[in-house]
Design an enzyme around this catalytic site. Sequence first.
Site, PDB file in Angstrom:
ATOM      1  N   HIS A 131      77.081  20.746  59.856  1.00 48.81           N
ATOM      2  CA  HIS A 131      76.481  19.486  60.288  1.00 48.81           C
ATOM      3  C   HIS A 131      76.839  18.361  59.324  1.00 48.81           C
ATOM      4  CE1 HIS A 131      73.886  22.047  62.834  1.00 48.81           C
ATOM      5  NE2 HIS A 131      73.750  20.959  63.568  1.00 48.81           N
ATOM      6  N   LYS A 135      71.784  15.705  57.425  1.00 44.66           N
ATOM      7  CA  LYS A 135      70.855  16.709  57.944  1.00 44.66           C
ATOM      8  C   LYS A 135      70.069  17.311  56.798  1.00 44.66           C
ATOM      9  CE  LYS A 135      70.394  20.591  61.100  1.00 44.66           C
ATOM     10  NZ  LYS A 135      69.316  19.873  61.808  1.00 44.66           N
TER      11      LYS A 135
END
Length: 233
Positions: A131, A135
């Site tokens: 990600h 995040k």
Amino acid sequence: MKIALFGYGKMGKMIERTALGRGHVISTKVDIGTTNIDFSDMDVAIDFSTPDSALGNISSCLEHDIPIISGTTGWLKDYDKVLDLCHEKNGAFIYASNFSLGVNIFFELNTYLAKMMRNVNEYKIALEETHHTQKLDAPSGTAITLAQGVIENTDYLDWKLDGNGEKTVPITSKRIDAVPGTHTVSYHSEVDSIEIQHTAHNREGFALGAVIAAEWILGKKGIFSMKDVLNLG
């Protein structure tokens, strides 16, 4: 439909654009510092806030008979409290670690593959998620859902971040700039490998799924999942 947004970060703004594009009204925006909330001016709520805020947001909506969709991760230690409150108030609630339509199909594919691999002891599983660097949680809620899908359908007992163990699903988390989300489930043996992967090209799919879930839950009572929304069986 009047939608309240709990959390007005990147996802909140994207959900707003998606909802407006589908003809809905954003009647309320709740973010850090918001004190006065008019629950009478909303038909449904969508929560993409923070792990510290999610329980309060969800509980307040259920207390005021507002159906709520939550995509916030990192708060699931309190999940049973929310289920109990939803039953007590005869409310409506959907939690998903990922609202992307493609990811929820991927969840079903992961479950089906796990059942096929259950008695094939030559293969060992590995799970990887990548990600963007903003995040906050690791592993992702989506990766945890994938691991749980394996555990429920095989003799694996638990998952572990960045580690291995007997009967443990290992999860590797990577954080790279501007990656919306990639999840890979692999089964490796000495002679070959089997791999399934979902790659998000952008985050708009997450917003679309959340708005579709909000449309679906209106007028319903109970605790649901994206399997119900998408009629995946």
